[in-house]
Motif scaffolding. Structure first.
Motif, PDB file in Angstrom:
ATOM      1  N   TRP A   1      -2.231  -1.584  -3.768  1.00  0.00           N
ATOM      2  CA  TRP A   1      -3.565  -0.989  -3.632  1.00  0.00           C
ATOM      3  C   TRP A   1      -3.448   0.171  -2.650  1.00  0.00           C
ATOM      4  CZ3 TRP A   1      -7.609  -3.628  -6.369  1.00  0.00           C
ATOM      5  CH2 TRP A   1      -8.789  -2.864  -6.452  1.00  0.00           C
ATOM      6  N   HIS A   2      -3.813   1.373  -3.097  1.00  0.00           N
ATOM      7  CA  HIS A   2      -3.734   2.555  -2.230  1.00  0.00           C
ATOM      8  C   HIS A   2      -4.856   2.516  -1.186  1.00  0.00           C
ATOM      9  CE1 HIS A   2      -1.576   3.909  -5.852  1.00  0.00           C
ATOM     10  NE2 HIS A   2      -0.981   4.807  -5.093  1.00  0.00           N
ATOM     11  N   ASN A   3      -4.544   2.900   0.040  1.00  0.00           N
ATOM     12  CA  ASN A   3      -5.588   2.944   1.076  1.00  0.00           C
ATOM     13  C   ASN A   3      -6.657   3.986   0.739  1.00  0.00           C
ATOM     14  OD1 ASN A   3      -3.386   4.895   1.751  1.00  0.00           O
ATOM     15  ND2 ASN A   3      -4.885   5.525   3.282  1.00  0.00           N
TER      16      ASN A   3
ATOM     17  N   HIS B   1       0.851  -1.195   0.000  1.00  0.00           N
ATOM     18  CA  HIS B   1       0.000   0.000   0.000  1.00  0.00           C
ATOM     19  C   HIS B   1       0.883   1.240   0.000  1.00  0.00           C
ATOM     20  CE1 HIS B   1      -3.172  -2.776   1.285  1.00  0.00           C
ATOM     21  NE2 HIS B   1      -2.340  -3.211   2.213  1.00  0.00           N
ATOM     22  N   ASP B   2       0.589   2.173  -0.883  1.00  0.00           N
ATOM     23  CA  ASP B   2       1.251   3.477  -0.813  1.00  0.00           C
ATOM     24  C   ASP B   2       0.367   4.380   0.027  1.00  0.00           C
ATOM     25  OD1 ASP B   2       3.237   2.599  -2.434  1.00  0.00           O
ATOM     26  OD2 ASP B   2       2.556   3.639  -4.237  1.00  0.00           O
ATOM     27  N   VAL B   3       0.925   4.859   1.128  1.00  0.00           N
ATOM     28  CA  VAL B   3       0.130   5.723   1.999  1.00  0.00           C
ATOM     29  C   VAL B   3       0.314   7.169   1.523  1.00  0.00           C
ATOM     30  CG1 VAL B   3      -0.385   6.326   4.392  1.00  0.00           C
ATOM     31  CG2 VAL B   3       0.503   4.048   3.854  1.00  0.00           C
ATOM     32  N   ASP B   4      -0.411   7.511   0.450  1.00  0.00           N
ATOM     33  CA  ASP B   4      -0.293   8.847  -0.132  1.00  0.00           C
ATOM     34  C   ASP B   4      -1.172   9.854   0.600  1.00  0.00           C
ATOM     35  OD1 ASP B   4       1.305   7.728  -2.070  1.00  0.00           O
ATOM     36  OD2 ASP B   4      -0.167   7.834  -3.683  1.00  0.00           O
ATOM     37  N   ARG B   5      -2.396   9.425   0.884  1.00  0.00           N
ATOM     38  CA  ARG B   5      -3.365  10.362   1.461  1.00  0.00           C
ATOM     39  C   ARG B   5      -4.026   9.719   2.677  1.00  0.00           C
ATOM     40  NH1 ARG B   5      -6.826  11.966  -3.800  1.00  0.00           N
ATOM     41  NH2 ARG B   5      -6.921   9.713  -4.033  1.00  0.00           N
TER      42      ARG B   5
ATOM     43  N   LEU C   1       9.690   2.979   2.707  1.00  0.00           N
ATOM     44  CA  LEU C   1       9.704   4.373   2.288  1.00  0.00           C
ATOM     45  C   LEU C   1       9.026   4.524   0.924  1.00  0.00           C
ATOM     46  CD1 LEU C   1      10.902   7.160   3.108  1.00  0.00           C
ATOM     47  CD2 LEU C   1      12.935   6.542   1.802  1.00  0.00           C
ATOM     48  N   HIS C   2       8.245   5.594   0.791  1.00  0.00           N
ATOM     49  CA  HIS C   2       7.639   5.922  -0.508  1.00  0.00           C
ATOM     50  C   HIS C   2       8.328   7.214  -0.952  1.00  0.00           C
ATOM     51  CE1 HIS C   2       4.793   5.770  -3.663  1.00  0.00           C
ATOM     52  NE2 HIS C   2       3.853   6.545  -3.168  1.00  0.00           N
ATOM     53  N   GLY C   3       9.404   7.058  -1.707  1.00  0.00           N
ATOM     54  CA  GLY C   3      10.219   8.219  -2.094  1.00  0.00           C
ATOM     55  C   GLY C   3       9.380   9.289  -2.783  1.00  0.00           C
TER      56      GLY C   3
ATOM     57  N   GLN D   1       8.940   4.487  -5.500  1.00  0.00           N
ATOM     58  CA  GLN D   1       8.897   5.897  -5.865  1.00  0.00           C
ATOM     59  C   GLN D   1       7.450   6.312  -6.124  1.00  0.00           C
ATOM     60  OE1 GLN D   1      12.887   6.481  -5.325  1.00  0.00           O
ATOM     61  NE2 GLN D   1      11.486   8.107  -5.926  1.00  0.00           N
ATOM     62  N   HIS D   2       7.077   7.457  -5.554  1.00  0.00           N
ATOM     63  CA  HIS D   2       5.744   8.047  -5.738  1.00  0.00           C
ATOM     64  C   HIS D   2       5.528   8.318  -7.241  1.00  0.00           C
ATOM     65  CE1 HIS D   2       2.245  10.270  -4.621  1.00  0.00           C
ATOM     66  NE2 HIS D   2       2.758  11.478  -4.750  1.00  0.00           N
ATOM     67  N   PHE D   3       4.306   8.094  -7.728  1.00  0.00           N
ATOM     68  CA  PHE D   3       3.953   8.230  -9.150  1.00  0.00           C
ATOM     69  C   PHE D   3       4.650   7.159 -10.002  1.00  0.00           C
ATOM     70  CE2 PHE D   3       1.928  12.430 -10.403  1.00  0.00           C
ATOM     71  CZ  PHE D   3       1.605  12.825  -9.127  1.00  0.00           C
ATOM     72  N   LEU D   4       5.211   6.139  -9.372  1.00  0.00           N
ATOM     73  CA  LEU D   4       6.058   5.159 -10.089  1.00  0.00           C
ATOM     74  C   LEU D   4       7.093   5.916 -10.932  1.00  0.00           C
ATOM     75  CD1 LEU D   4       3.542   2.423 -11.344  1.00  0.00           C
ATOM     76  CD2 LEU D   4       4.505   2.757  -9.068  1.00  0.00           C
TER      77      LEU D   4
END
Ligand SMILES: [Zn+2]
Length: 464
Positions: A416-418, A174-178, A284-286, A317-320
């Motif tokens: 899968w993004h939360n 999971h990418d914890v973006d928001r 880490l999600h760069g 990396q964010h946004f791949l």
């Protein structure tokens, strides 16, 4: 025997698939096409090497599937190899260069980039050949092993295959973006969306509903459950299915492009602690600009270590967003162990044609990096937002990819993004997502975190 760095790189990855036998390996000969072949009676294993990629790949039947082979100078021969009466094995096509081309990223050597400075799916070989869902390199390795197996049988030598996972590895992340749906900025953004100044994620009516709810929450301090702070539900769901996932945390670096939280926020620190105590992995999600800025990835790496009490092992990396080999050189230099970014944003599948972890390669310096790539097989946004095939299309695609991965005992890596589990955005997703996980788990994969995958592949490599 001294091999070139390229050949060594391919052969070392081949050894994830068989108990590499030194006696057999000593018979390997890599022969440039058009050069003189060794004495016909000498029982060697000849790999032809070609310089030029074929305009139209030669189609070779491997495991009952027509597989495009990129390098060959005997396009008319359809068999994988020939074994003569002296026990000399000659491969009919260049599986070595074909593998190197995809694994090392030669296939992506282009100056064309998309608006985010990423390599585009449309510029890829997989797009041109319409095969994003076929792990070509796994098939090339299979072809090599079929030849080697026949050679060993002829010479009564031992030959043993191996695979990374008995069925397949399931790496959920999971990418914890928001994390805050009702934060004032998000609520104000709804006004922008309603006025047509920004694209809407929901229908008009629903956008008004959430604007109204956001106002109630922020001005009148109503207590409303935040749909993006859904970690308890996700942890509960995954635990109940026997899944151990990896969570990548994004520091707020750029005010619009990255997350709206700082890694040092108390609730994020506590969340990371809870996840790791429960056996999940936090990584880490760069940030967006960390892809081409060593200082930024270094800063975020150090900050993560400070708040988590241990260095992050993995990163996405964010946004791949991978701007070139510099992204990986920087990751390597700060001490990251693995990356999990390489999928096409616009299309799920096998960007490097491989469903095993592999070492990234620096083509400019002709060197294997000390950094693993665990290829990302599917980001949910690829089928849902880029390809717009809906949840059913995603489901179908996921199981098609799993079928290939299961064949080779590789890793199915799903992001899968939360923040992408709201029915108003994707109707039916709140029921679909648990069912998808349940159906994947019913195929008996081994659920693994990225860190565990690295431990497993390193242990597998020691055996050889
Ligand atoms: Zn992200």
């Amino acid at each position: 025997m001294q091999y070139s760095t390229n050949i060594k790189y391919v052969i070392s990855h081949l050894s994830f698939h068989w108990e590499s036998n030194d006696e057999v390996v000593s018979k390997f000969r890599f022969v440039q096409s058009n050069s003189v072949l060794p004495n016909i009676e000498e029982p060697v294993i000849i790999f032809p090497l070609c310089d030029e990629i074929l305009e139209t790949p030669v189609s070779i039947n491997i495991l009952e599937k027509e597989i495009p082979v990129l390098f060959s100078d005997s396009s008319k021969i359809k068999s994988i190899y020939s074994l003569n009466k002296y026990g000399q094995l000659i491969f009919n096509h260049d599986f070595i260069t074909s593998s190197f081309y995809l694994l090392s990223g030669v296939a992506e050597q282009t100056v064309k980039r998309d608006q985010f400075d990423r390599f585009s799916y449309e510029d890829s070989l997989q797009y041109r050949l319409d095969c994003p869902d076929i792990p070509l390199v796994n098939y090339y390795f299979e072809a090599i092993l079929q030849g080697v197996e026949a050679y060993c049988r002829f010479h009564s030598l031992s030959f043993k295959r191996k695979r990374l996972f008995e069925r397949f590895g399931f790496f959920l992340s999971h990418d914890v973006d928001r994390v805050s749906f009702y934060r004032p900025k998000e609520v104000l953004y709804k006004i922008k969306q309603l006025s047509g100044m920004a694209p809407r994620s929901f229908g008009y009516g629903k956008t008004i509903k959430y604007l109204f709810k956001g106002v109630l929450k922020n001005i009148f301090l109503f207590s409303l459950k935040d749909p993006w702070w859904n970690f308890d539900d996700l942890i509960f769901l995954e635990k109940s299915l026997g899944i151990k996932s990896t969570w990548f945390f994004l520091h707020r670096d750029h005010k619009n492009l990255d997350s709206q939280y700082e890694l040092t926020d108390k609730k994020i620190v506590n969340l990371i602690k809870r996840l790791t105590e429960a056996g999940f992995e936090a990584g880490l999600h760069g940030s967006y600009y960390s892809a081409n800025n060593r200082n930024k990835i270094k800063y975020q790496f150090n900050l993560f270590e400070k708040i988590a009490g241990r260095q992050p092992v993995g990163n996405r990396q964010h946004f791949l967003r991978v701007t070139g080999i510099e992204t990986f050189r920087n990751q390597e230099s700060v001490g990251l162990i693995y990356d999990n970014t390489l999928s096409f944003a616009e299309h799920e599948g096998f960007r490097n044609g491989y469903c095993y972890p592999f070492k990234l390669y620096d083509l400019e310096n002709d060197r294997e990096l000390d950094l693993w790539e665990i290829p990302l097989t599917m980001m949910e946004v690829s089928p849902l937002n880029y390809r717009k095939v809906g949840l059913d299309g995603l489901y179908h695609s996921a199981f098609k990819l799993i079928e290939e991965i299961e064949r080779f005992g590789g890793v199915f890596s799903l992001l899968w993004h939360n923040c992408r589990l709201m029915d108003d955005e994707y109707p039916g997703v709140s029921e679909f997502y648990p069912k998808l996980l349940k159906d994947i788990m019913s195929k008996s994969p081994q659920s693994v975190t990225g860190e565990q995958i690295i431990d497993i592949i390193q242990a597998s490599n020691v055996i050889r």
